[in-house]
Design an enzyme around this catalytic site. Structure first.
Site, mmCIF file in Angstrom:
data_model
loop_
_atom_site.group_PDB
_atom_site.id
_atom_site.type_symbol
_atom_site.label_atom_id
_atom_site.label_comp_id
_atom_site.label_asym_id
_atom_site.label_seq_id
_atom_site.Cartn_x
_atom_site.Cartn_y
_atom_site.Cartn_z
ATOM 1 N N ASP A 148 -0.395 6.041 -7.644
ATOM 2 C CA ASP A 148 0.631 6.255 -6.635
ATOM 3 C C ASP A 148 0.249 5.660 -5.293
ATOM 4 O O ASP A 148 -0.767 4.977 -5.165
ATOM 5 C CB ASP A 148 0.927 7.752 -6.519
ATOM 6 C CG ASP A 148 1.704 8.260 -7.729
ATOM 7 O OD1 ASP A 148 2.755 7.698 -8.039
ATOM 8 O OD2 ASP A 148 1.221 9.215 -8.358
ATOM 9 N N LYS A 149 1.032 5.951 -4.304
ATOM 10 C CA LYS A 149 0.915 5.345 -2.986
ATOM 11 C C LYS A 149 -0.500 5.472 -2.427
ATOM 12 O O LYS A 149 -1.048 6.560 -2.339
ATOM 13 C CB LYS A 149 1.912 6.014 -2.036
ATOM 14 C CG LYS A 149 1.922 5.443 -0.627
ATOM 15 C CD LYS A 149 2.935 6.166 0.227
ATOM 16 C CE LYS A 149 2.905 5.658 1.650
ATOM 17 N NZ LYS A 149 3.857 6.389 2.523
#
Length: 432
Positions: A148-149
């Site tokens: 993810d980010k």
């Protein structure tokens, strides 16, 4: 026309003479008439032959164009034959800072992802046609883990079909930024899927060791050094996670009776500390079959809360029950996908004479160099500049580790902003 009239007069004179006299002049007259007809017919023949020549030239020109077009098509066909599409896996390493995760969101250019840069490089290098970049199913693309980010990777694996062009790794990397590298390539079976065939994933979490300092001790971040007893306590707590447990309190949107909340952890430990930029760091490693969203960050966050004296050791055991427990989520900075494992695939196909085992021993040095150049400096510099761990530690005091579900919701509202400002949502390689 003058020659024609003159010739006709000659002929008529000759005939008159022949009629009035002997036929001696007739052969000569006939010869003259034949010469006249040849003279008249000669320009017509020349015009006709010239016209035929032009037609032949035009026909040859069209034929040459057709031949050239056919030759070009054959060259393209030959090139495709020389570079047929094959199912492969790519070993990727990347620094996730500045990206909104690994997975591409086709049609959305607002949030840049790692796969956006990867697909662009595959198209520009000639490995895939442009329409495959627009519809990734056409190249059977699959990632092993969906980071993810802000999360980085040193051993991400993606599977896809590409044209095996010459110097393929060099050409792909030429179109990638320096913080994204393709470190290896291997042929796999036609039905291979990097997500479904993966047996386990190993993640690391790099953090400053002052995170383990007891809450009652006033420590300076650059001076603190982790002692042996504290490290042993950390590893004792991390070892509690080994085995199969119900991790419904370590993720979101899963209840205690959801079968998919049960996960198998193979190992989890913290390595020896080391100093970078005057700050001491340590790396926690965890290997498991698969992980849910936020799971690793919450596992580490709960251990930190215990070591610092905010929660009792018994909370780990309690968190596996049906009761809803407030488990803090550590910052996303520092989380790295280290490697993925294909042990069953390797046993079945690794030594069949056609395929290689999916092991990357020869690439270990390149992986280590990439981490030293791109991943570790990003984590260290970001921690120094943004103090994500120090800021998160200040939120632990607002958690009530003995609270009910109702009280926990209020605490989550207070701590949500401070725990997510660093911009990473952890990992999610859930294969369910």
């Amino acid at each position: 026309m003058l020659r024609l009239r003159w010739g006709l007069r000659v002929v008529s004179c000759g005939l008159s003479a022949a009629g009035s006299g002997p036929w001696r002049r007739l052969p000569r007259v006939l010869a003259m008439a034949e010469d006249l007809r040849a003279a008249v017919a000669s320009p017509t023949k020349r015009l006709k032959s010239s016209s035929e020549a032009v037609e032949r030239l035009e026909e040859n020109g069209h034929q040459n164009k057709r031949l050239k077009r056919d030759a070009d098509e054959e060259d393209v066909e030959d090139q495709n034959k020389k570079s047929p599409k094959r199912k492969i896996v790519l070993l990727m390493a990347y620094s996730g800072k500045g990206y909104h995760g690994m997975q591409r969101n086709v049609g959305s250019s607002q949030f840049k992802t790692i796969e956006d840069d990867l697909v662009s490089a595959l198209v520009q290098s000639g490995c895939i046609p442009e329409n495959h970049g627009e519809d990734m199913k056409k190249m059977s693309f699959q990632r092993c883990a969906r980071t993810d980010k802000g999360v980085s990777a040193a051993g991400q694996i993606v599977s896809l079909k590409v044209r095996l062009i010459d110097d393929i790794l060099e050409k792909i990397n030429n179109h990638l930024p320096s913080h994204i590298r393709i470190l290896g390539l291997k042929r796999v079976t036609g039905g291979f899927n990097s997500k479904n065939k993966c047996d386990a994933r190993t993640y690391s979490y790099m953090l400053p060791t002052f995170a383990f300092a007891h809450k009652d001790h006033d420590v300076q971040e650059e001076v603190y050094r982790l002692d042996k007893e504290t490290l042993e306590k950390v590893n004792k707590l991390l070892a509690c996670y080994k085995g199969t447990h119900n991790f419904h309190n370590f993720t979101s949107q899963k209840g205690p009776r959801d079968p998919s909340a049960k996960r198998y952890i193979m190992e989890m430990y913290c390595g020896e500390p080391f100093v970078r930029e005057n700050i001491e760091f340590a790396v926690i490693k965890v290997k498991g079959q698969s992980f849910m969203m936020h799971q690793i960050r919450k596992m580490i966050g709960l251990v930190i809360a215990i070591v610092k004296g905010y929660a009792a050791e018994s909370i780990i055991e309690r968190s596996w029950g049906e009761e809803k427990v407030d488990v803090p989520k550590a910052p996303g900075l520092g989380l790295v996908l280290e490697r993925v494992h294909f042990e069953k695939y390797n046993r079945r196909f690794g030594n069949d004479g056609l395929h290689e085992p999916l092991e990357w021993t020869e690439e270990e040095e390149k992986i280590a160099v990439f981490k030293e150049q791109h991943i570790y400096p990003t984590i260290i510099n970001t921690e120094r500049e943004e103090k994500s761990m120090a800021n998160w530690l200040n939120t632990l005091s607002i958690h009530d580790f003995n609270s009910s579900a109702v009280g926990m919701q209020a605490n989550n509202k207070n701590s949500k902003n401070s725990s997510d400002l660093e911009g990473s949502d952890g990992c999610d390689d859930d294969s369910d």
